[in-house]
Each structure stands twice: as C-alpha cells, then as structure tokens.
Design a protein around this motif. Structure first.
Motif, PDB file in Angstrom:
ATOM      1  N   HIS A   1       0.817  -1.214   0.000  1.00 22.31           N
ATOM      2  CA  HIS A   1       0.000   0.000   0.000  1.00 22.31           C
ATOM      3  C   HIS A   1       0.854   1.269   0.000  1.00 22.31           C
ATOM      4  N   GLY A   2       2.167   1.107   0.083  1.00 19.92           N
ATOM      5  CA  GLY A   2       3.064   2.251   0.075  1.00 19.92           C
ATOM      6  C   GLY A   2       3.549   2.560  -1.327  1.00 19.92           C
ATOM      7  N   GLY A   3       4.701   3.223  -1.415  1.00 20.62           N
ATOM      8  CA  GLY A   3       5.267   3.551  -2.713  1.00 20.62           C
ATOM      9  C   GLY A   3       4.374   4.485  -3.511  1.00 20.62           C
ATOM     10  N   GLU A   4       4.541   4.457  -4.834  1.00 21.18           N
ATOM     11  CA  GLU A   4       3.726   5.269  -5.727  1.00 21.18           C
ATOM     12  C   GLU A   4       2.468   4.504  -6.128  1.00 21.18           C
ATOM     13  N   CYS A   5       1.400   5.241  -6.389  1.00 22.62           N
ATOM     14  CA  CYS A   5       0.152   4.638  -6.851  1.00 22.62           C
ATOM     15  C   CYS A   5      -0.058   4.967  -8.329  1.00 22.62           C
ATOM     16  N   ASN A   6      -0.573   3.996  -9.066  1.00 24.68           N
ATOM     17  CA  ASN A   6      -0.804   4.130 -10.500  1.00 24.68           C
ATOM     18  C   ASN A   6      -2.311   4.176 -10.730  1.00 24.68           C
ATOM     19  N   ALA A   7      -2.834   5.351 -11.023  1.00 24.71           N
ATOM     20  CA  ALA A   7      -4.283   5.514 -11.153  1.00 24.71           C
ATOM     21  C   ALA A   7      -4.833   4.726 -12.332  1.00 24.71           C
TER      22      ALA A   7
ATOM     23  N   VAL B   1      -3.633   1.793 -13.742  1.00 17.68           N
ATOM     24  CA  VAL B   1      -3.646   0.361 -13.430  1.00 17.68           C
ATOM     25  C   VAL B   1      -4.499   0.089 -12.198  1.00 17.68           C
ATOM     26  N   GLY B   2      -4.465   1.017 -11.229  1.00 17.58           N
ATOM     27  CA  GLY B   2      -5.269   0.864 -10.024  1.00 17.58           C
ATOM     28  C   GLY B   2      -4.528   0.269  -8.851  1.00 17.58           C
ATOM     29  N   ASP B   3      -3.190   0.249  -8.915  1.00 16.63           N
ATOM     30  CA  ASP B   3      -2.420  -0.354  -7.833  1.00 16.63           C
ATOM     31  C   ASP B   3      -1.500   0.669  -7.191  1.00 16.63           C
ATOM     32  N   CYS B   4      -1.099   0.371  -5.953  1.00 15.60           N
ATOM     33  CA  CYS B   4      -0.017   1.082  -5.283  1.00 15.60           C
ATOM     34  C   CYS B   4       1.130   0.086  -5.109  1.00 15.60           C
ATOM     35  N   GLY B   5       2.100   0.440  -4.268  1.00 10.95           N
ATOM     36  CA  GLY B   5       3.236  -0.453  -4.091  1.00 10.95           C
ATOM     37  C   GLY B   5       4.169  -0.457  -5.280  1.00 10.95           C
ATOM     38  N   ASN B   6       4.288   0.693  -5.964  1.00 14.28           N
ATOM     39  CA  ASN B   6       5.205   0.812  -7.094  1.00 14.28           C
ATOM     40  C   ASN B   6       6.479   1.496  -6.626  1.00 14.28           C
ATOM     41  N   TYR B   7       7.598   0.792  -6.768  1.00 15.35           N
ATOM     42  CA  TYR B   7       8.890   1.280  -6.300  1.00 15.35           C
ATOM     43  C   TYR B   7       9.880   1.245  -7.460  1.00 15.35           C
ATOM     44  N   GLU B   8      10.543   2.346  -7.675  1.00 14.10           N
ATOM     45  CA  GLU B   8      11.445   2.462  -8.812  1.00 14.10           C
ATOM     46  C   GLU B   8      12.582   1.453  -8.753  1.00 14.10           C
ATOM     47  N   ASP B   9      13.008   1.074  -7.543  1.00 11.11           N
ATOM     48  CA  ASP B   9      14.162   0.186  -7.413  1.00 11.11           C
ATOM     49  C   ASP B   9      13.779  -1.292  -7.332  1.00 11.11           C
ATOM     50  N   ARG B  10      12.508  -1.621  -7.526  1.00 10.67           N
ATOM     51  CA  ARG B  10      12.093  -3.024  -7.488  1.00 10.67           C
ATOM     52  C   ARG B  10      11.725  -3.501  -8.889  1.00 10.67           C
ATOM     53  N   PRO B  11      12.351  -4.569  -9.357  1.00  6.79           N
ATOM     54  CA  PRO B  11      11.995  -5.123 -10.671  1.00  6.79           C
ATOM     55  C   PRO B  11      10.568  -5.661 -10.670  1.00  6.79           C
ATOM     56  N   ASP B  12       9.920  -5.562 -11.831  1.00  5.25           N
ATOM     57  CA  ASP B  12       8.545  -6.025 -11.990  1.00  5.25           C
ATOM     58  C   ASP B  12       8.521  -7.282 -12.855  1.00  5.25           C
ATOM     59  N   ILE B  13       7.545  -8.133 -12.593  1.00  3.97           N
ATOM     60  CA  ILE B  13       7.362  -9.326 -13.411  1.00  3.97           C
ATOM     61  C   ILE B  13       5.876  -9.602 -13.566  1.00  3.97           C
TER      62      ILE B  13
ATOM     63  N   ILE C   1      11.717 -16.925  -0.289  1.00  6.26           N
ATOM     64  CA  ILE C   1      10.396 -16.413  -0.656  1.00  6.26           C
ATOM     65  C   ILE C   1      10.206 -15.009  -0.097  1.00  6.26           C
ATOM     66  N   THR C   2      10.582 -14.818   1.152  1.00  8.61           N
ATOM     67  CA  THR C   2      10.458 -13.501   1.779  1.00  8.61           C
ATOM     68  C   THR C   2      11.313 -12.467   1.060  1.00  8.61           C
ATOM     69  N   ASP C   3      12.542 -12.839   0.724  1.00  6.68           N
ATOM     70  CA  ASP C   3      13.431 -11.911   0.015  1.00  6.68           C
ATOM     71  C   ASP C   3      12.854 -11.513  -1.335  1.00  6.68           C
ATOM     72  N   MET C   4      12.259 -12.455  -2.039  1.00  6.67           N
ATOM     73  CA  MET C   4      11.701 -12.144  -3.358  1.00  6.67           C
ATOM     74  C   MET C   4      10.510 -11.187  -3.237  1.00  6.67           C
ATOM     75  N   VAL C   5       9.652 -11.408  -2.266  1.00  3.23           N
ATOM     76  CA  VAL C   5       8.516 -10.505  -2.080  1.00  3.23           C
ATOM     77  C   VAL C   5       9.008  -9.108  -1.693  1.00  3.23           C
ATOM     78  N   ASN C   6      10.056  -9.051  -0.891  1.00  2.81           N
ATOM     79  CA  ASN C   6      10.568  -7.761  -0.421  1.00  2.81           C
ATOM     80  C   ASN C   6      11.298  -6.974  -1.503  1.00  2.81           C
ATOM     81  N   THR C   7      11.756  -7.646  -2.551  1.00  5.28           N
ATOM     82  CA  THR C   7      12.597  -6.970  -3.546  1.00  5.28           C
ATOM     83  C   THR C   7      12.011  -6.999  -4.952  1.00  5.28           C
ATOM     84  N   ARG C   8      10.793  -7.480  -5.128  1.00  2.56           N
ATOM     85  CA  ARG C   8      10.170  -7.565  -6.445  1.00  2.56           C
ATOM     86  C   ARG C   8       8.740  -7.031  -6.388  1.00  2.56           C
ATOM     87  N   GLU C   9       8.213  -6.672  -7.560  1.00  2.00           N
ATOM     88  CA  GLU C   9       6.790  -6.397  -7.723  1.00  2.00           C
ATOM     89  C   GLU C   9       6.229  -7.446  -8.674  1.00  2.00           C
TER      90      GLU C   9
END
Length: 729
Positions: free
Chosen positions: A138-144, A146-158, A246-254
């Motif tokens: 729920h933190g980070g940037e929100c994308n109106a 797409v409708g999601d938050c939790g967008n972090y510039e330093d986290r890779p997306d998949i 698993i915890t590390d991947m959730v903490n460092t990825r979107e």
C-alpha cells in the motif's frame, strides 16, 4: 532268519543310504530355486515407505494452509471460487497483497481513452482478476490507470499470466499454488516442510538433493507416475525450499499475477461446451478462445437472433491476437487469411482465429496498415510500428497491453517488465521466442536458452524455441520480447487440457519452482544468464564464523568476489545484513521461530584502504577482490550474531545472497562472548580490599559483640537481658 522287522530295517537302512547320497545333488538343484522367491521378496521389501521418512501430511501431499478440496488442489477452482480465494488471501495478507479486478483505464500509452469496460469480456462481462504482490504493497507510488499502489522504482517487476486458452485448466491452478505458497510462507522462519528433521535442504532445482526419495522402496519412487523415479514432482524432490528466499523475493520484487486471463472462455468451456467434468468427455479437446461475436451479416440492422456463442465461428484465440508479426498465414496455426473466420466445415482453423484486421489509419497519412508491429520502420516515415495490421483487438489482450505499457515506475517511457511468464497446457515443454519464424534466432538467444534449459531441468520438461514446436504469429511471448525486450517464457503444463483432478496437486507442485525462478531473475535476466553460463558466483564466498576474529570493538566480516564482478557500492544494493539474537530468562526455547521477529540491520561493504590487503582467494583457487564490512556491536553484548551478504550489481541485478543454501543455510551464525574489560588489576585489588574490609570487619564486630560477657544479649530488651547477665540475681 530274517524277520519282517529285519527286512523293514534293511529297507530303511538302504533308503537312508540312498537319501544320504542324493541329498547333496538335491541341495545343489533346489537351493537356487529356493532362493528365487525370497530374493524377489527381498527386492520388494528393500527401502522405506514415505511415512517412514516424512510426516503424514507431506507423505499424503496435504498442504499446510488447510482449506477445502479446491484449496488443497484436489478439485479445480472455477472462476468464482478462484476469485473468492484471491480476495481472502489479499485480505489475510494485506501487507504484501492486493486484489484487483481488471483496470481503471484512462489515457493509455497509445493515446486511446479507455475505461473499466474496455477490459471486460465480450459475453459474461467479467474482468480478469489479478494480484499485486510486494512488501508494503500500500506504500510507494500509486498508478491511477492500473489501479495499484506499491510501485517502487528500485524493485523489478514481473508479469505472470495463466489461462490464455479457456480449456487449459491447469494453467490457472499452478499460479494459484504459487499464490498460496507465498501467502503461507512469507516472513516465516525456516520450516521442516517434509518432517524429516532437516530445514531448507532441498530447494527448487529438480534434483533430490538430500537423497530421501532414493531411500524409498522402488514402488514409491515414482509417486507422480510420469515414468521418472525420483524426478521433479515426485515425493522427496524439491520438497524443502527456503522460506527466507520467498520472503526476500517478495521484499525486492513487484509481482503481477493473473491466474485466469480468459474468464469468458473458461466459463463457457466449464458451463456449456465441455461441462464441469471435462476430464471425462474432453480430456484433449475443449473451448479454446474467448467469446467475441464474429457474426457478420453485411446488412444493418440484422440482429444476432439467439445472442449465444456460435461454436463454429465465434471467439478469438488470445495467443494469436498480439500485434507483433500478427497475421502471417501459417496454415494450421492461424487462419488462411488474416482476420477471416469461416463458418461450418470450411472453418478448419477457426480454433486459432486471430481476430479482425485493423481498419484505423493510426498515423493519419491516408494509408492503412502500412507499418505493422515488427520493430522496423516499414514505410520509412521515421516512425516505427505506428499503423498496425491487426492484433490486440480483444478485451483480454488490451488488458495485457495496457498493464504492460502503463507500468512505468521511473517514467522513462519503457515498461518495467523485464521478465514475463505464461502458463499453458499441455505437452510438458518450456518455450521461448521466436515463435513466428523457423530457423531464426533472437539477439538474446544464448541467454534465453540458458534460462529455458534451467526451467526444463527443474520440471523435466523439454526446453525448445517456440517455433521448433510449430510456428505461430501474434504470440504473447513474441510480442513481449519483440516490443518490450522482456524475457518471456511459456510453460506447457501436464498431459491433457482437462487433467484429471487426481493429477492437480502433483503437477502443480512439479511446476512450483518455475515462477520463483522467474521472479528471481526478473531484475536482470541477461546478466543472470551470463553469471550462470560463466559460473561466476559459485566461487565467491562470505567469511565463515570460524574465520572471523572476534575481539574488542566492531566485528570485521569479509566478502571475496570474482575480480570482474560488477558489484555496486551503493549500500541499498550491496550490504551485510546482521542481527543479534539473545535468549532471556522468560524464554525456555529460543530458536528460529523467535528469531524471525528480530529485525535485521544493515552495514555497508567498503573497498580496502591503501594499507589493507585487497586480494583474496576464490573457492576455485583463482584471485579475487575483497570487500570489508563491520558489525558495530558493543563489547557488553552477549548472544549470537546472524549475518548474510546481499550483493547487487551496477546494472541492477539484486540480490545475490551469501551464504547460499549450498553453503549450509540462509545465514551464518557467530557466537559472541562478553568482551568488555573487567578493569585494571590494581583497581580490582583495591576493590577487593574495600569489600573484604566491610565484610570481614562487620563479621568481626558481630562476633565480638556476641561473645562479650560484659554486655547484654544483642537484640533483647534491657529487662530481659538482665536475666542473662552473669551478675544478675
């Protein structure tokens, strides 16, 4: 005279003699035969049963999160139960998961105005449900849009998407197991998943690393019945993975998880075309497409009189509807002419109908479809792919396109998805681009092959370039790689479109490691492949506890790297993670379950100074580069230091973690004694003399008072003390 008894005795004696002579012969003949049955029985009895090694829950593949038969993967989800389960998991894990239905829309990257209805199915009007998974979602940037938050510039997306083709039911069960696994194990300490007394000893690689499957009787070694004993998916293989990973991947990825893209088609396949028990009547057939109404009357207005899908012509194959190289006439894998659907017997290729030809002049040059999507400026007007022939015409493919192109966390104009995965069935294959041409190779072929082979090893699936199976155009992976340079893979799961429910659990487990592998390499797929091909990181090491010098002050820890490894000195990328765990009197059992709540701290790594040794010896005996870090711990602290290195590269790959699981665990553990000084010897002696004076002096005064006959008894009133006075009457 010989009596009857004598004759009987003689015959008995002769018989005994004959038997004695024949006995060795009989033994030599019968002994081997007598051993045949016991030998077979012995072979059958060699080895253990699953319950002799593992817990009953693991032996019978009971998943630890409980739930009904669908949640236990003994029965298929339908759209409604799947959506409800996704909502429940998002509600129960709100710190890392949010549930979404479709997208809000707005002005997309191509200048088109969209809304929620743009992405809803033609017939049932459902959105495609999906989950956003990342730490502090729920933190980070929100994308109106797409409708999601939790967008972090330093986290890779998949992006991970299933059920492009309606009949491929396993293609949404595997992502649901992936989701359940994250929800249950995130933030958890190391768990003995199989009940064999070991923790994290057998991660996802398709190999029985701890040898427990091989301890089974041969009749139990092929538990999934695929003909490969102790292979991927069998009990005892990849069963005890790392919860910390698993915890590390959730903490460092979107992660953008879309289990069921083709909701319209799936409902039609389940409710109308094949029915809810499709494995009985449609195991290798079924409804493939979405439910686009392809009725063409040529006269307006002539209504579609029944408003029901027409199996002979309606629907579009979503995995032929993406724009990249859309519409090439490839015979059996597409319609003979792009955009054409033939009803009745003439429509042999309607099952792979790729959608209508585009009729819009996108660049306004009064020419139509002159620059289709292929990465080239076909009309030499300085623009690339601006007037496409067709593709991305369907709500579901528009949803994928806009989620991809509107996901731009750093506002550089490019999609954030460096890696994408799609699930299909069936054939037990791992596929990668290109799919539209045969005998052709992508610029990243060597690296695409590397990851594909690794995932093939994890699943015992055959890895190959997509077109080696058969050529296709308008393919999801060709579009994602060709347009957005995303390393894209397709998993062809199982052995049927509608797999029997008895097969759901073991097939899903067999494929569970693949999405985690994709999530890990999503930071920089190309560099991850280079590291794997050159086998770079396996020779690097973090200083072990036995080699750490624990003295007064900060505790030094070294990391030895290959000389050409492009490590980043940014503390957010490369650092030592550590924590001090200390048992106290209120805890009678202080172990991993309690440690998981102790927060990790971070210390930077630095390069050696001019007067410090800059070299080290790698595990392969070659020279390396050393980095140093220090744990700032007071000398009065006592307990255990747990530490690990998180290593990032200058091109964004993160994390490479040390120690690796092959090194023995998720972190090293170092015992810390009391290190503070006890003071000087002179001061200690003076303190002893002061204490001794008070103690022994006080004792002497007390004894003197006790034995003084001239005084009363200590502690008694004067009138009573006189009775004990030697001079009293």
């Amino acid at each position: 005279m010989t009596t009857r008894e004598d004759r009987k005795g003689a015959r008995k004696s002769q018989g005994t003699t004959v038997m004695a002579m024949l006995l060795p012969l009989l033994l030599s003949v019968l002994a081997p035969a007598s051993l045949i049955a016991p030998a077979a029985a012995q072979d059958a009895e060699t080895g253990l049963a699953p319950q002799d090694i593992w817990s009953d829950e693991y032996s019978f593949q009971v998943f630890p999160w409980g739930g009904d038969s669908r949640v236990q993967f003994r029965e298929y989800h339908d759209y409604f139960t799947m959506k409800q389960r996704m909502q429940n998991l998002a509600d129960q894990n709100s710190e890392i998961m949010t549930f979404h239905d479709g997208m809000n829309g707005g002005m997309n990257a191509r200048g088109e105005e969209t809304n929620r209805g743009t992405y809803q199915g033609w017939h049932y009007n459902h959105d495609s449900p999906w989950m956003k998974i990342t730490a502090d979602v729920h933190g980070g940037e929100c994308n109106a849009f797409v409708g999601d938050c939790g967008n972090y510039e330093d986290r890779p997306d998949i992006m991970l998407a299933g059920n492009f083709h309606a009949r491929e039911w396993m293609s949404y069960e595997v992502p649901m197991l992936f989701l359940e696994t994250i929800a249950y194990y995130y933030g958890m300490a190391g768990v003995d998943n199989d009940g064999d007394g070991l923790v994290d000893e057998d991660g996802w690689d398709g190999i029985d690393n701890d040898g427990d499957c091989l301890m089974l009787n041969s009749s139990f070694q092929d538990s999934n019945g695929d003909g490969n004993p102790c292979g991927p998916g069998d009990l005892g293989v990849d069963e005890d993975f790392s919860e910390q990973f698993i915890t590390d991947m959730v903490n460092t990825r979107e992660m953008y998880l879309i289990p069921m893209l083709n909701v319209d088609g799936n409902r039609y396949d389940r409710e109308v075309y094949c029915g809810p028990t499709a494995w009985e009547n449609c195991p290798t057939s079924g409804w493939r497409k979405n439910l686009r109404d392809n009725t063409v009357t040529g006269v307006t207005p002539i209504p579609d009189v029944d408003e029901e899908p027409d199996p002979s012509c309606d629907g579009v194959d979503l995995n032929r509807n993406f724009q990249y190289e859309w519409g090439a006439p490839l015979g059996a894998t597409g319609p003979l002419f792009p955009g054409m659907c033939y009803a009745g017997d003439a429509g042999a290729n309607n099952d792979v109908y790729n959608g209508p030809v585009d009729t819009v002049d996108q660049d306004g040059d009064n020419r139509l479809n002159e620059d289709h999507v292929d990465g080239n400026d076909d009309d030499a007007d300085g623009l690339i792919d601006e007037d496409w022939l067709g593709g991305n015409s369907e709500p579901e493919t528009k949803f994928i396109q806009d989620m991809t192109e509107m996901n731009d966390d750093n506002n550089d104009g490019f999609s954030e998805f460096k890696a994408t995965l799609s699930w299909h069935s069936f054939s037990e294959l791992v596929l990668w681009p290109w799919g539209h041409c045969t005998g052709c190779y992508s610029p990243d072929d060597e690296f695409l092959v590397y990851h594909g082979v690794k995932m093939g090893e994890m699943t015992d699936y055959a890895p190959m370039q997509s077109s080696d199976l058969y050529p296709t155009t308008g393919d999801f992976c060709d579009w994602h790689y060709g347009v957005h340079n995303s390393y894209c893979y397709t998993m062809e799961i199982g052995t049927a479109f509608h797999q029997h429910p008895d097969d759901i659990a073991h097939i899903a487990v067999r494929n569970l490691g693949v999405p985690f592998y994709m999530v890990e390499m999503a930071d920089d797929p190309r560099y991850r492949a280079i590291v794997g091909i050159e086998n770079t990181t396996v020779s690097q090491w973090l200083q072990e506890p036995s080699d750490v010098q624990v003295g007064n002050g900060d505790i030094p820890i070294s990391l030895c790297l290959e000389e050409s490894f492009p490590y980043s000195i940014n503390i957010n990328m490369t650092h030592l993670m550590w924590r001090l765990v200390q048992p106290n009197r209120q805890q009678d059992d202080f172990g991993p379950t309690e440690w998981v709540d102790v927060p990790w701290k971070m210390s930077a790594f630095s390069e050696p100074g001019e007067d410090e040794e800059s070299g080290c010896i790698l595990l392969d005996g070659s020279n390396g580069t050393v980095l140093h870090s220090e744990i700032p711990l007071p000398d009065t602290s006592v307990g255990k230091i747990q530490y690990k290195a998180m290593l990032g590269t200058t091109n964004g790959a993160f994390p490479f973690t040390y120690p690796t699981l092959e090194d023995g665990g998720n972190y090293y553990e170092l015992a810390i004694p009391y290190r503070a000084s006890f003071g000087s010897s002179i001061l200690s002696l003076m303190m002893f003399m002061v204490i001794a004076s008070f103690v022994w002096g006080g004792l002497g005064l007390t004894l003197r008072a006790m034995f003084d006959d001239e005084r009363g008894v200590i502690g008694l009133p004067e009138d009573m003390a006189s009775e004990f006075d030697g001079d009293g009457e």
